[in-house]
Design an enzyme around this catalytic site. Sequence first.
Site, PDB file in Angstrom:
ATOM      1  N   LYS A 179      64.183 -29.675  36.756  1.00 18.05           N
ATOM      2  CA  LYS A 179      63.369 -29.738  35.541  1.00 18.05           C
ATOM      3  C   LYS A 179      64.238 -30.163  34.362  1.00 18.05           C
ATOM      4  O   LYS A 179      65.014 -29.370  33.835  1.00 18.05           O
ATOM      5  CB  LYS A 179      62.743 -28.378  35.219  1.00 18.05           C
ATOM      6  CG  LYS A 179      61.643 -28.534  34.167  1.00 18.05           C
ATOM      7  CD  LYS A 179      61.408 -27.295  33.340  1.00 18.05           C
ATOM      8  CE  LYS A 179      62.318 -27.173  32.159  1.00 18.05           C
ATOM      9  NZ  LYS A 179      62.149 -28.195  31.119  1.00 18.05           N
ATOM     10  N   PRO A 180      64.088 -31.423  33.939  1.00 18.12           N
ATOM     11  CA  PRO A 180      64.826 -31.852  32.743  1.00 18.12           C
ATOM     12  C   PRO A 180      64.219 -31.256  31.484  1.00 18.12           C
ATOM     13  O   PRO A 180      63.062 -30.809  31.494  1.00 18.12           O
ATOM     14  CB  PRO A 180      64.669 -33.373  32.735  1.00 18.12           C
ATOM     15  CG  PRO A 180      63.727 -33.737  33.832  1.00 18.12           C
ATOM     16  CD  PRO A 180      63.266 -32.486  34.507  1.00 18.12           C
ATOM     17  N   GLY A 232      72.143 -24.555  29.463  1.00 18.71           N
ATOM     18  CA  GLY A 232      71.320 -24.393  28.267  1.00 18.71           C
ATOM     19  C   GLY A 232      71.799 -23.211  27.460  1.00 18.71           C
ATOM     20  O   GLY A 232      72.971 -22.813  27.538  1.00 18.71           O
ATOM     21  N   SER A 233      70.887 -22.630  26.722  1.00 20.90           N
ATOM     22  CA  SER A 233      71.282 -21.567  25.804  1.00 20.90           C
ATOM     23  C   SER A 233      71.585 -20.265  26.558  1.00 20.90           C
ATOM     24  O   SER A 233      71.042 -20.006  27.641  1.00 20.90           O
ATOM     25  CB  SER A 233      70.159 -21.320  24.799  1.00 20.90           C
ATOM     26  OG  SER A 233      69.003 -20.916  25.483  1.00 20.90           O
ATOM     27  N   GLU A 254      75.684 -22.502  32.929  1.00 17.69           N
ATOM     28  CA  GLU A 254      76.554 -23.111  31.912  1.00 17.69           C
ATOM     29  C   GLU A 254      75.873 -22.845  30.585  1.00 17.69           C
ATOM     30  O   GLU A 254      74.887 -23.512  30.251  1.00 17.69           O
ATOM     31  CB  GLU A 254      76.676 -24.619  32.152  1.00 17.69           C
ATOM     32  CG  GLU A 254      77.415 -24.992  33.419  1.00 17.69           C
ATOM     33  CD  GLU A 254      78.884 -24.654  33.372  1.00 17.69           C
ATOM     34  OE1 GLU A 254      79.396 -24.300  32.290  1.00 17.69           O
ATOM     35  OE2 GLU A 254      79.516 -24.724  34.431  1.00 17.69           O
ATOM     36  N   CYS A 288      78.099 -28.111  24.120  1.00 14.47           N
ATOM     37  CA  CYS A 288      78.492 -26.711  24.232  1.00 14.47           C
ATOM     38  C   CYS A 288      80.007 -26.548  24.149  1.00 14.47           C
ATOM     39  O   CYS A 288      80.501 -25.441  23.990  1.00 14.47           O
ATOM     40  CB  CYS A 288      77.932 -26.092  25.497  1.00 14.47           C
ATOM     41  SG  CYS A 288      78.252 -27.091  26.932  1.00 14.47           S
ATOM     42  N   GLU A 385      76.631 -20.396  17.467  1.00 16.61           N
ATOM     43  CA  GLU A 385      76.900 -21.792  17.791  1.00 16.61           C
ATOM     44  C   GLU A 385      76.259 -22.700  16.733  1.00 16.61           C
ATOM     45  O   GLU A 385      75.065 -22.562  16.438  1.00 16.61           O
ATOM     46  CB  GLU A 385      76.290 -22.071  19.170  1.00 16.61           C
ATOM     47  CG  GLU A 385      76.977 -23.137  19.935  1.00 16.61           C
ATOM     48  CD  GLU A 385      76.458 -23.254  21.376  1.00 16.61           C
ATOM     49  OE1 GLU A 385      75.435 -22.638  21.727  1.00 16.61           O
ATOM     50  OE2 GLU A 385      77.085 -23.981  22.148  1.00 16.61           O
TER      51      GLU A 385
HETATM   52  P1  ADP Z   1      68.684 -26.064  24.481  1.00 16.34           P
HETATM   53  O1  ADP Z   1      68.753 -25.389  23.152  1.00 16.34           O
HETATM   54  O2  ADP Z   1      69.951 -26.728  24.907  1.00 16.34           O
HETATM   55  O3  ADP Z   1      67.458 -26.903  24.698  1.00 16.34           O
HETATM   56  P2  ADP Z   1      67.403 -24.139  26.138  1.00 16.34           P
HETATM   57  O4  ADP Z   1      68.022 -22.996  26.841  1.00 16.34           O
HETATM   58  O5  ADP Z   1      66.317 -23.864  25.180  1.00 16.34           O
HETATM   59  O6  ADP Z   1      68.635 -24.883  25.498  1.00 16.34           O
HETATM   60  O7  ADP Z   1      66.848 -25.183  27.174  1.00 16.34           O
HETATM   61  C1  ADP Z   1      67.580 -25.658  28.276  1.00 16.34           C
HETATM   62  C2  ADP Z   1      66.609 -25.957  29.404  1.00 16.34           C
HETATM   63  O8  ADP Z   1      65.975 -24.743  29.796  1.00 16.34           O
HETATM   64  C3  ADP Z   1      65.487 -26.904  29.034  1.00 16.34           C
HETATM   65  O9  ADP Z   1      65.165 -27.703  30.181  1.00 16.34           O
HETATM   66  C4  ADP Z   1      64.373 -25.971  28.695  1.00 16.34           C
HETATM   67  O10 ADP Z   1      63.113 -26.583  28.839  1.00 16.34           O
HETATM   68  C5  ADP Z   1      64.583 -24.891  29.741  1.00 16.34           C
HETATM   69  N1  ADP Z   1      63.992 -23.594  29.379  1.00 16.34           N
HETATM   70  C6  ADP Z   1      63.763 -23.092  28.166  1.00 16.34           C
HETATM   71  N2  ADP Z   1      63.157 -21.881  28.237  1.00 16.34           N
HETATM   72  C7  ADP Z   1      63.014 -21.604  29.553  1.00 16.34           C
HETATM   73  C8  ADP Z   1      62.474 -20.511  30.305  1.00 16.34           C
HETATM   74  N3  ADP Z   1      61.949 -19.434  29.713  1.00 16.34           N
HETATM   75  N4  ADP Z   1      62.504 -20.595  31.653  1.00 16.34           N
HETATM   76  C9  ADP Z   1      63.037 -21.670  32.266  1.00 16.34           C
HETATM   77  N5  ADP Z   1      63.559 -22.723  31.632  1.00 16.34           N
HETATM   78  C10 ADP Z   1      63.555 -22.694  30.285  1.00 16.34           C
END
Ligand code: ADP
Length: 483
Positions: A179-180, A232-233, A254, A288, A385
């Site tokens: 899932k991008p 991601g976050s 990561e 990051c 951050e």
């Molecule tokens: P960023 O701030 O780098 O976008 P996120 O953690 O919000 O970091 O998002 C990174 C990825 O995780 C994205 O593909 C986003 O759509 C996905 N994502 C965000 N929230 C959720 C969630 N609750 N469950 C699964 N994937 C998520």
Amino acid sequence: MSDFGGLMLETNLIGGDWVGADSGKAIPVNNPATGEIIGHVPDCGAAETDRAIAAASAAFKNWSRTDLNYRVGLLHKLHDALLQNQEALAQLLTAEQGKPLFEARGEIAIGAAYVRWFAEEIRRAKGEIVPSPTADRRLLVTRHPVGVVGAITPWNFPSSMLARKLAPALAAGCTVVAKPATATPYSGLVWGKLCQDVGFPDGVVNILTGSARAIGGAIMASPDVRKVTFTGSTEVGKALIRQSADTVKKVSMELGGNAPFIVFDDADLDAAVAGAMVAKYRNMGQTCVCTNRFYVQSGIHDAFVKRLAEATEALVVGNGAQDGVQQGPMIDMNAVEKVEAMIADAIGKGASVVTGGQRHGNGGTYFQPTVLTGATSEMSFATDEIFGPLSAVFKFETEEEAIAAANATEYGLASYAYTNDLARVFRLNEGLHYGMIGINAGLITTVEAPFGGVKESGIGKEGGSQGLDDYLETKYMAVAGLG
Ligand code: ADP
């Protein structure tokens, strides 16, 4: 509207078929440099994800047993396909993400390099024959693909973050449901097309766009997904770790960083400034591993700040698709507002703006590359951050003080230090609680080395020989009764 040489896919890949969302709904994708809508991608949810997981599970039965030579051959073809399409892929990446074209070209190249690296590295994924305590037994340790992998990737490196996950998974014999990020889906979807074009079987790679919660939720809930890899976050990463408990999945994470960049009095000033520019402003500060906190020793502080400010002011800001541009727009307005709030907080607590500090005259999500001095541990960027083009400079006196300040964070991803004192280099190696340390280097990511954090920056490594480990399960087999 350009379709980038047929590489901009507006459907999702499930079990070898390119399909829309069951609901028929689609999500617009915009170009942050212009605000234009460049296309739409399916708004998929749990039902489509369950079908993708079923396709990946079915494909795993054969894929996991294919000849190693066959998988390696496909990966080499995928590597070549990426490089043959590098220019169009880079333009697509810049159009949806905003980074300058030269950075986008570099991202496609390093993605291809990850694919080649894991095609090579899987040949060395050896097991063991362990000496048995008794003569009648032989003890074998063998390695096997973990199964279906869920891969969730962010918008800041929409191509290479998937490369780091897809390549080891496919090399190991795993199948993938990816899932991008919704902001930058095209650079992810195109991996599906390239995999198909070079001959990966149906169901081995599945890619879905849409609701993060719905798709992520279905991936996390499925007992058939044996591993989840996420970039991601930290906040979302923690939620996914919690969700992984019910089915006891392997996870690699990561997550966020809060990178210190320490400049000692004995540093080479030219090298430190050059390293600072790349460690801070790559991708408009949206990585990051970007420097979050500059710690500069008092003897070199003023000279460093002057040179950093000059170099920062000289950055060419504009649409990343244009030649010569070094800084594009930020990803969205939230990102702009976060940087603005951090600057206001810092000024309120006594920091001074040396250059920049405001939205850029280009409008939209452009922001002036900024240098602040007089940073202190009370300011928000000391702990949070920034993810934007803001250099916050702290002054320090002693090495102990710098190391303690650098470590005063729950994060532990990248760190940097400039010094010519060899003994200090090894004190830093032991003293800095970070997964990665760049000494006299502002850019350290390379496929040959393990990228990853400690503390709340993550679990597991990507790249290096370590990058395969999370996709392989170890089995121990005792063969008894051998006389
Ligand atoms: P960023 O701030 O780098 O976008 P996120 O953690 O919000 O970091 O998002 C990174 C990825 O995780 C994205 O593909 C986003 O759509 C996905 N994502 C965000 N929230 C959720 C969630 N609750 N469950 C699964 N994937 C998520």
